[in-house]
Every structure is written in C-alpha cells, then in structure tokens.
Scaffold this active site. Structure first.
Site, PDB file in Angstrom:
ATOM      1  CG  HIS A 253      -2.048   0.956   1.106  1.00 39.98           C
ATOM      2  ND1 HIS A 253      -1.962   2.280   1.443  1.00 39.98           N
ATOM      3  CD2 HIS A 253      -3.299   0.755   0.623  1.00 39.98           C
ATOM      4  CE1 HIS A 253      -3.120   2.857   1.177  1.00 39.98           C
ATOM      5  NE2 HIS A 253      -3.952   1.963   0.692  1.00 39.98           N
ATOM      6  CD  GLU A 311      -8.942  -3.433  -3.814  1.00 38.91           C
ATOM      7  OE1 GLU A 311      -9.944  -4.078  -3.472  1.00 38.91           O
ATOM      8  OE2 GLU A 311      -9.008  -2.359  -4.412  1.00 38.91           O
TER       9      GLU A 311
HETATM   10  N1  COA Z   1       4.270  -7.268  -4.903  1.00 44.13           N
HETATM   11  C1  COA Z   1       5.597  -7.248  -5.105  1.00 44.13           C
HETATM   12  N2  COA Z   1       6.364  -6.159  -4.915  1.00 44.13           N
HETATM   13  C2  COA Z   1       5.750  -5.043  -4.519  1.00 44.13           C
HETATM   14  C3  COA Z   1       4.370  -4.987  -4.293  1.00 44.13           C
HETATM   15  C4  COA Z   1       3.623  -6.163  -4.487  1.00 44.13           C
HETATM   16  N3  COA Z   1       2.310  -6.194  -4.284  1.00 44.13           N
HETATM   17  N4  COA Z   1       4.032  -3.747  -3.898  1.00 44.13           N
HETATM   18  C5  COA Z   1       5.165  -3.028  -3.891  1.00 44.13           C
HETATM   19  N5  COA Z   1       6.216  -3.810  -4.259  1.00 44.13           N
HETATM   20  C6  COA Z   1       7.609  -3.420  -4.359  1.00 44.13           C
HETATM   21  C7  COA Z   1       7.889  -2.737  -5.688  1.00 44.13           C
HETATM   22  O1  COA Z   1       8.252  -3.653  -6.677  1.00 44.13           O
HETATM   23  C8  COA Z   1       9.006  -1.815  -5.304  1.00 44.13           C
HETATM   24  O2  COA Z   1      10.188  -2.565  -5.239  1.00 44.13           O
HETATM   25  P1  COA Z   1      11.597  -1.938  -5.743  1.00 44.13           P
HETATM   26  O3  COA Z   1      11.817  -0.737  -4.837  1.00 44.13           O
HETATM   27  O4  COA Z   1      12.565  -3.043  -5.542  1.00 44.13           O
HETATM   28  O5  COA Z   1      11.369  -1.543  -7.159  1.00 44.13           O
HETATM   29  C9  COA Z   1       8.674  -1.396  -3.882  1.00 44.13           C
HETATM   30  O6  COA Z   1       7.851  -2.429  -3.360  1.00 44.13           O
HETATM   31  C10 COA Z   1       7.917  -0.084  -3.823  1.00 44.13           C
HETATM   32  O7  COA Z   1       6.884  -0.099  -4.795  1.00 44.13           O
HETATM   33  P2  COA Z   1       6.173   1.211  -5.327  1.00 44.13           P
HETATM   34  O8  COA Z   1       5.429   0.862  -6.571  1.00 44.13           O
HETATM   35  O9  COA Z   1       7.101   2.359  -5.376  1.00 44.13           O
HETATM   36  O10 COA Z   1       5.169   1.498  -4.143  1.00 44.13           O
HETATM   37  P3  COA Z   1       3.809   2.234  -4.246  1.00 44.13           P
HETATM   38  O11 COA Z   1       3.606   2.945  -2.963  1.00 44.13           O
HETATM   39  O12 COA Z   1       3.721   3.078  -5.474  1.00 44.13           O
HETATM   40  O13 COA Z   1       2.823   1.008  -4.418  1.00 44.13           O
HETATM   41  C11 COA Z   1       0.860  -0.218  -4.583  1.00 44.13           C
HETATM   42  C12 COA Z   1       1.620   0.835  -3.783  1.00 44.13           C
HETATM   43  C13 COA Z   1      -0.465  -0.513  -3.902  1.00 44.13           C
HETATM   44  C14 COA Z   1       0.582   0.326  -5.969  1.00 44.13           C
HETATM   45  C15 COA Z   1       1.712  -1.515  -4.677  1.00 44.13           C
HETATM   46  O14 COA Z   1       1.970  -2.016  -3.392  1.00 44.13           O
HETATM   47  C16 COA Z   1       1.077  -2.563  -5.572  1.00 44.13           C
HETATM   48  O15 COA Z   1       1.256  -2.525  -6.789  1.00 44.13           O
HETATM   49  N6  COA Z   1       0.323  -3.540  -4.974  1.00 44.13           N
HETATM   50  C17 COA Z   1      -0.335  -4.561  -5.778  1.00 44.13           C
HETATM   51  C18 COA Z   1      -1.634  -4.031  -6.371  1.00 44.13           C
HETATM   52  C19 COA Z   1      -2.704  -3.852  -5.315  1.00 44.13           C
HETATM   53  O16 COA Z   1      -2.930  -4.703  -4.471  1.00 44.13           O
HETATM   54  N7  COA Z   1      -3.398  -2.712  -5.431  1.00 44.13           N
HETATM   55  C20 COA Z   1      -4.472  -2.379  -4.505  1.00 44.13           C
HETATM   56  C21 COA Z   1      -4.066  -1.248  -3.617  1.00 44.13           C
HETATM   57  S1  COA Z   1      -5.249  -0.928  -2.347  1.00 44.13           S
END
Ligand code: COA
Length: 369
Positions: A253, A311
């Site tokens: 998140h 989710e």
């Molecule tokens: N699975 C694997 N790796 C994940 C991950 C996941 N669900 N969520 C984050 N990471 C990793 C990223 O690959 C990244 O790694 P890196 O630094 O080695 O590249 C790191 O964690 C940070 O990710 P980032 O995209 O910068 O974080 P964010 O704050 O933008 O992401 C989300 C938040 C929710 C978009 C992300 O956790 C995600 O994509 N989750 C899966 C989709 C999901 O469940 N969405 C519903 C949200 S309520």
C-alpha cells in the site's frame, strides 16, 4: 516559480487539502471516517448512515438511516428508468468501461448538491448491477424501494438477497466508503476544482479506480487464490510470479506500513458468511496465501513492509456473497462513490483550482546566432 529541486512524481506525503472526511494513519494502521473508527462504523452503521455522515456530517441514527434509505431508493428507481437509453454503454465488454460510459450519459444538474450526490450514488449501484446481470445474459432487475441500498444492490445483481450476504455486503460498502486522498478521490477533486460538474468528477474517479494498482486488484486476487489452490504450493507459486516481474495483488500500500485495517474488518464480515457454500476453504486459502506472500515479500523488500491491503479480503468477501469477479471493481465504485461525492462537496466549499507544475526536460529552441 522555480521547478528545480525534488520532483514528487507520486505526490507521497504532499498535503493538498484539509478534509473532515477521513484520516489514514499508515504507521499505526488506523482509518478514521468522519470521527469514527472504520471497524466501529462497519459494525454499526448502514451505507445510508455513512452517506448522511459524509455529505451532511449527521451522526448515524435510525432517523438518518430512514431518510437516506427513502432518498436513495427513489433515486435508484429514477436511475433504472434511464437504462433503455444507456443500453449501448452498458453492453461494453469491460464492466468498468460500461459503468464509466453509462454514468457519462446522465445529467444530475439539479439545484441541490445533495440531490446530485444521491442521484449519482444510486445510479452507480443500478448501472453496476445492470451490467453484472447483462454479463450473464440476464435482463436488469428493477430496484425494490422497500429495501436498503446494500440489500437491493445484492438483489439487483444476484436476484436474491440472503440476510447474511446482505449484511456482509453492507459492511463492505461502509468499509470502502472513503479513504482520504487516494487516486480516484484526487481525480474527482481535480475535476471539481475546475468548476466542472458532479457527474464529470465521478466519471474521472471511475476511470482512476479501474487501474490494477487501485481498484482493479480484487479480481486478480481471486485468480491468484484459485491458481494457488490448484498449484498446491503457495510459496512456489508466489516466487514464480515475482520472478516473472509481476506484483502480488492485494499486497502493499502507498500509505500503510502495517496491515491495512480494512483487511481485518472484512475478515470479520466474512465470518457472517460461515454457512455460504465454498466460503471456508476460500478463506483458509486466503489466509495461507497472505502469510506466504507476507513472508516472501519481507525477505525480498528489506526496509519496506508489504502487508495485505483491503483488496485481499475484498476478493474473498465479494466472492462469498455471490458476485462474479468481473463485478468486484464496479462494486468497489458502488461503495466509494459516497466518498467521491463527499469530496466533491467539500472541494466546492473549501478548495481551489488544482494546478501543479512540471519540470520541462525537453528540447529548447535553438538560440539564434
Ligand atoms: N508485490 C511485489 N512487490 C511489490 C508490491 C507487491 N504487491 N508492492 C510493492 N512492491 C515493491 C515494488 O516492486 C518496489 O520494489 P523496488 O523498490 O525493488 O522496485 C517497492 O515495493 C515499492 O513499490 P512502489 O510501486 O514504489 O510502491 P507504491 O507505494 O507506489 O505502491 C501499490 C503501492 C499498492 C501500488 C503496490 O503495493 C502494488 O502494486 N500492490 C499490488 C496491487 C494492489 O494490491 N493494489 C491495490 C491497492 S489498495
């Protein structure tokens, strides 16, 4: 204005508004909605009471439930009357495209902003339900104005509205109603900030919600639980996903650094469904996959905790109440539209035009010699 220095591409931690609607404490794992802890609200308040709370600041009571129940029921009936002219939009293959397109075709330019919010909230439920039925080749079911919003939504989608399923869905709608400045809410506020109308703001929010990083995750979460159940080895399956460069859906998140508090609320709501067929094995697989994903991500992402988000158990709950996985995100919209409308109303009262800056890194005109 200088555009030198740090670029906040994801706007993390950038405070763009003051709001009385909801507060997320990502370190403590706490969500407060208009003065109430989300767990308390989900257990004791109806969706109608949450609309009254978010739109008018009215505390939950039997009177607010009844007055909003009647208003939303009447608005559902009016939304249903619009369905014949929305048929091409509702026939779009993707349910979120259908919801976005059908909402774009309505107009709620009534005098009262509360009437507008009620109309668009009711329309979201009616259009999402009509599309869900259409996806199975079934005709839309007319609203039953004697029912509350959650129960009628379930009935319009499934044709039946069993008591435990309706209660669980009601808790889901309340739990998901608002969540401070998430991407879809921000989209609604940006559109509102230009002086545009309520429907345009909600259509923009629906577009933002569709993405898999926001509201598009629960369908893929259910796919994951099915795939793991078939594969048999949760860790092995998850490792292969990560090795293929994919994210684990339902984990991580932007704001929470601990488990999303809504995951626990939804897990509790799932207990209401103990007798639903197939519920127990699905919940067990869900818990097992969550533990495996959490352990694996902890080993890989040193310095960043990735825990279950809302989710994850949304997928288990909505599946257990009998919704098709393609209709999970429109059901999320059916809940979140209450918050979007509240933010539209709040931004109209307190906000200004949202207009950030960017740093130009393109080519400059040649300087004449
Ligand atoms: N699975 C694997 N790796 C994940 C991950 C996941 N669900 N969520 C984050 N990471 C990793 C990223 O690959 C990244 O790694 P890196 O630094 O080695 O590249 C790191 O964690 C940070 O990710 P980032 O995209 O910068 O974080 P964010 O704050 O933008 O992401 C989300 C938040 C929710 C978009 C992300 O956790 C995600 O994509 N989750 C899966 C989709 C999901 O469940 N969405 C519903 C949200 S309520």
């Amino acid at each position: 204005m200088t555009t030198e220095g740090r670029v906040d591409s994801g706007l993390e931690g950038v405070v763009v508004a003051e709001s009385a609607l909801s507060r997320v404490d990502g370190e403590a794992g706490r969500l407060i909605i208009a003065g109430y802890d989300v767990a308390e609200l989900a257990e004791h308040a109806s969706f109608e009471q949450v609309c009254a709370l978010l739109w008018e600041g009215l505390p939950p009571s039997a009177a607010t439930h009844e007055s909003y129940r009647v208003r939303l029921a009447e608005a559902r009936v009016r939304a249903f009357e619009a369905l014949p002219r929305l048929a091409p939009a509702l026939a779009m293959p993707d349910p979120m495209d259908a919801l976005r397109a059908s909402l774009a075709l309505i107009s709620v330019d009534e005098d009262s902003v509360l009437v507008q919010a009620t109309a668009v909230t009711a329309a979201t439920a009616v259009f999402a339900a009509a599309r869900a039925r259409g996806g199975h080749g079934l005709p839309a079911l007319a609203p039953d104005p004697t029912l509350d919003h959650a129960r009628d939504y379930l009935r319009m989608v499934r044709g039946v509205d069993g008591a435990p399923a309706a209660s669980a869905l009601g808790r889901y709608l309340v739990t998901l109603c608002d969540h401070d400045m998430n991407a879809s809410t921000f989209a609604a506020r940006v559109v509102t900030s230009t002086g545009s109308d309520m429907v345009s703001a909600i259509v923009a929010a629906v577009g933002a919600l569709k993405g898999p990083l926001h509201g598009g995750a629960p369908g893929p979460v259910l796919d994951m639980l099915d795939a793991v159940a078939e594969h048999g080895d949760a860790r092995g399956w998850l490792e292969a996903e990560l090795a293929a460069g994919r994210r684990i859906m339902g984990m991580g998140h932007r704001v929470y650094r601990v488990r999303d508090p809504r995951a626990a609320v939804l897990e509790g709501a799932i207990q209401l469904l103990a007798t639903e067929p197939g519920m127990r094995p699905r919940l067990e697989v869900g818990r097992h996959v969550e533990q495996a994903a959490r352990a694996l991500l902890r080993e890989r992402s040193v310095g960043r905790r990735l825990e279950a988000n809302v989710e994850f158990y949304t997928a288990v709950l909505l599946d257990a109440v009998g919704l098709d996985r393609r209709d999970f995100t429109p059901t999320f919209a059916t809940a979140r539209v209450a918050g979007w409308c509240a933010h539209v109303l709040e931004h109209r009262r307190t906000g200004r035009l949202v207009r950030p800056a960017l740093r130009y890194v393109g080519r400059l005109p040649d300087v004449a010699a």
